[in-house]
Scaffold this active site. Structure first.
Site, PDB file in Angstrom:
ATOM      1  N   HIS A  60     -19.176 -72.660  25.602  1.00 38.84           N
ATOM      2  CA  HIS A  60     -19.989 -71.465  25.866  1.00 38.84           C
ATOM      3  C   HIS A  60     -21.488 -71.769  25.831  1.00 38.84           C
ATOM      4  O   HIS A  60     -22.221 -71.482  26.776  1.00 38.84           O
ATOM      5  CB  HIS A  60     -19.703 -70.383  24.819  1.00 38.84           C
ATOM      6  CG  HIS A  60     -18.286 -69.899  24.808  1.00 38.84           C
ATOM      7  ND1 HIS A  60     -17.490 -69.896  25.928  1.00 38.84           N
ATOM      8  CD2 HIS A  60     -17.530 -69.381  23.810  1.00 38.84           C
ATOM      9  CE1 HIS A  60     -16.303 -69.405  25.624  1.00 38.84           C
ATOM     10  NE2 HIS A  60     -16.298 -69.082  24.343  1.00 38.84           N
TER      11      HIS A  60
ATOM     12  N   SER B 242       2.910 -61.870  27.215  1.00 44.11           N
ATOM     13  CA  SER B 242       3.158 -61.163  25.964  1.00 44.11           C
ATOM     14  C   SER B 242       2.195 -61.570  24.854  1.00 44.11           C
ATOM     15  O   SER B 242       2.269 -61.055  23.739  1.00 44.11           O
ATOM     16  CB  SER B 242       4.605 -61.410  25.497  1.00 44.11           C
ATOM     17  OG  SER B 242       4.842 -62.804  25.316  1.00 44.11           O
TER      18      SER B 242
ATOM     19  N   LYS C 150     -42.171 -61.507  23.221  1.00 40.71           N
ATOM     20  CA  LYS C 150     -43.015 -61.260  22.053  1.00 40.71           C
ATOM     21  C   LYS C 150     -44.444 -61.685  22.357  1.00 40.71           C
ATOM     22  O   LYS C 150     -44.698 -62.829  22.740  1.00 40.71           O
ATOM     23  CB  LYS C 150     -42.477 -62.045  20.850  1.00 40.71           C
ATOM     24  CG  LYS C 150     -41.211 -61.454  20.250  1.00 40.71           C
ATOM     25  CD  LYS C 150     -40.572 -62.356  19.233  1.00 40.71           C
ATOM     26  CE  LYS C 150     -41.508 -62.711  18.101  1.00 40.71           C
ATOM     27  NZ  LYS C 150     -40.842 -63.566  17.086  1.00 40.71           N
TER      28      LYS C 150
ATOM     29  N   LEU D  53      -4.184 -62.883  24.254  1.00 43.56           N
ATOM     30  CA  LEU D  53      -5.218 -63.019  25.282  1.00 43.56           C
ATOM     31  C   LEU D  53      -4.897 -62.147  26.490  1.00 43.56           C
ATOM     32  O   LEU D  53      -5.769 -61.443  27.008  1.00 43.56           O
ATOM     33  CB  LEU D  53      -5.362 -64.491  25.706  1.00 43.56           C
ATOM     34  CG  LEU D  53      -6.332 -64.752  26.857  1.00 43.56           C
ATOM     35  CD1 LEU D  53      -7.754 -64.373  26.472  1.00 43.56           C
ATOM     36  CD2 LEU D  53      -6.274 -66.216  27.299  1.00 43.56           C
ATOM     37  N   ALA D  54      -3.651 -62.191  26.927  1.00 43.33           N
ATOM     38  CA  ALA D  54      -3.257 -61.403  28.097  1.00 43.33           C
ATOM     39  C   ALA D  54      -3.400 -59.914  27.819  1.00 43.33           C
ATOM     40  O   ALA D  54      -3.928 -59.156  28.653  1.00 43.33           O
ATOM     41  CB  ALA D  54      -1.822 -61.739  28.488  1.00 43.33           C
TER      42      ALA D  54
END
Length: 517
Positions: free
Chosen positions: A275, A40, A405, A43-44
């Protein structure tokens, strides 16, 4: 998404895609029970169930084998959970009748069980529901497979894992039970190790999948191919040619109602330690022996263990003006919303090369990218070094792209030079190709038993060893963040640190993705 594209995706995937693949032994068959704990929660609803839906509609989850269970403390019915989820799966007002039919079929696969996270009663009931599903879906030669996705705060991981181990393990020969845990994995080295020890006492390492969704991003997944499948990069990827590496994460909004949660962690714990450090490993690691999960993770661990202690003078912290106006944030909060940290690697390949890892909220743009800057050309006969250096840029989000570049001749009669780029922009080059969401890819990897893109315990330990001393100093108020204006580049001191590290800005150069026309 229009109905035409929907039809194409179903045709492309439904007949040919494997339902579940054991990397060693080929496809698996039998019942697959996916349990979303914390069903609930945000995230879910926003990530886990939509990822499962996309796997279903692309044919990677078969209605003949799979059943999805939601578990949470909230007392609601199956239909109430389905109603809550439907709006996150498709925009009903824009959906075709066919799309709505697929959504309805998927929602029909979802059942709900309510109960506490630290009591056997709810988990015994959950086990009964799973057994009912398995008795219907498991053939004589099929497997009973159970995947538990913990879309929950880490504080309840130990109790939930204990209940799974006590009440809900796979009961058939040859089947499996796997547990997916979300970040943050602790707050420092001690708490992470404590959490790992508690979970490790219940499950073997091959059963534990520590998910970091950045490892599921398309351009992050491309890193190993780029580095080790292209002769072009092999001789250049070292201290002889590369002047600096930047790994940047920028958001153009603040905490937006999550101030109380964010203040417990800060930008280093929230973004950098997990991350961006995963991206750092893929850039800096040596070639693995093979693509097996442990061979790749062995090399990542070696890189992390080669990082020298972070120096105070190579750290800039920031906190945007207005952060403390959030009523859930303490008036004296020392939590950084911006951090720029230089990591240095003590090995033959990278000695002397600064890796600038930078993340911040409430900045002037939104992007995540890797920026590899090469050294100046010796003997600059064109006198063009002031225009900027060669850079290889990998844009992770948004507008996924890779571009180099270069200095080239300006068209015309004069021998003048200008900065331009060789550009691979995914939206232009791969029109009509849907790039999977990170959670889709990683959940599918979990079903297949492929741990290549998940964090191993020793890797987690090594990452916390790098940042824990700095984090403790911040927590104790010994390291103060500079203030910066919301909507700016961040604190001015960060640009000075960048300059000190030897990064050369390219004046007046702006990359923009090519037009689709």
């Amino acid at each position: 998404m229009g109905s035409g594209q929907w039809n194409v995706e179903r045709r492309c995937f439904s007949s040919e895609s494997p339902q579940s693949m054991d990397p060693e032994n080929g496809p698996e068959t039998g019942s697959l029970s996916i349990v979303v704990l914390g069903a609930s929660g945000d995230l879910a609803k926003k990530k886990t169930f939509p990822a499962l839906f996309n796997l279903y509609r692309q044919g990677f989850l078969s209605a003949d084998e799979v059943c999805i269970f939601g578990y949470a403390r909230t007392v609601i019915s199956d239909d109430e959970l389905r109603d809550r989820l439907s709006g996150y799966l498709v925009r009903e007002k824009d959906a075709s009748s066919e799309e709505l039919e697929v959504v309805a079929k998927f929602l029909h696969l979802i059942k709900y069980v309510s109960g506490p996270y630290d009591s056997e009663d709810g988990f015994r009931q959950l086990d009964k529901e799973i057994l009912k599903h398995e008795s219907l879906k498991t053939g004589a030669e099929g497997l009973s497979r159970r995947l538990f996705y913990l879309a929950l705060p880490p504080s309840v991981y130990p109790s939930v894992c204990k209940m799974i181990k006590t009440c809900c393990m796979n009961k058939s020969d040859g089947g499996w039970t796997r547990v997916v845990v979300e970040k943050p994995f602790g707050k420092d080295l001690e708490s992470a190790e404590q959490l790992s020890t508690q979970i490790g006492a219940l499950f073997e390492e091959p059963q534990i999948y520590r998910i970091d969704h950045y490892l599921g991003k398309e351009l992050v997944q491309n890193m190993l191919v780029l580095r080790f499948a292209n002769r072009l990069f092999l001789p250049l990827w070292n201290r002889d040619n590369i002047a600096s590496v930047q790994i940047v994460f920028r958001e153009d909004f603040g905490t937006e109602g999550r101030g109380g949660y964010f203040d417990q962690y800060g930008i280093i714990r929230d973004i950098i330690q997990n991350h961006l450090l995963q991206v750092f490993c893929l850039i800096a690691m040596e070639k693995p022996v093979s693509l097996k999960a442990d061979h790749i993770r062995d090399e990542k661990v070696k890189v992390l263990q080669s990082v020298v202690p972070i120096k105070d003078e190579e750290v800039v912290l920031g906190q945007y003006d207005g952060y403390r106006n959030d009523p859930t944030v303490p008036n004296n909060s020392n939590t950084p919303t911006f951090a720029s940290v230089i990591l240095r690697i003590d090995n033959e390949r990278w000695e002397g090369v600064p890796f600038i890892v930078k993340a911040g909220k409430a900045l002037n743009s939104r992007k995540a990218e890797i920026r590899i800057q090469f050294k100046d050309v010796p003997g600059d006969i064109f006198k063009c070094q002031k225009q900027g250096r060669n850079e290889f840029v990998i844009r992770l989000q948004p507008e996924e792209a890779m571009y180099m570049k270069l200095t080239v001749k300006q068209p015309g009669l004069d021998m003048s030079t200008v900065q331009s780029e060789l550009d691979l922009s995914y939206r232009q080059r791969y029109q009509g190709v849907k790039i999977p969401e990170a959670y889709e890819r990683l959940i599918l990897d979990t079903i297949r038993g492929d741990q290549q893109h998940f964090v191993r315990r020793d890797e987690l330990k090594a990452s916390w060893e790098i940042f824990t001393p700095l984090l403790h100093r911040i927590d104790n108020g010994e390291f103060k963040p500079f203030s910066y204006q919301a909507g700016s580049r961040g604190p001015a001191e960060a640009d000075k640190l960048l300059e000190k590290a030897g990064y050369v800005q390219t004046p007046d150069y702006v990359w923009s993705p090519p037009s689709l026309e």
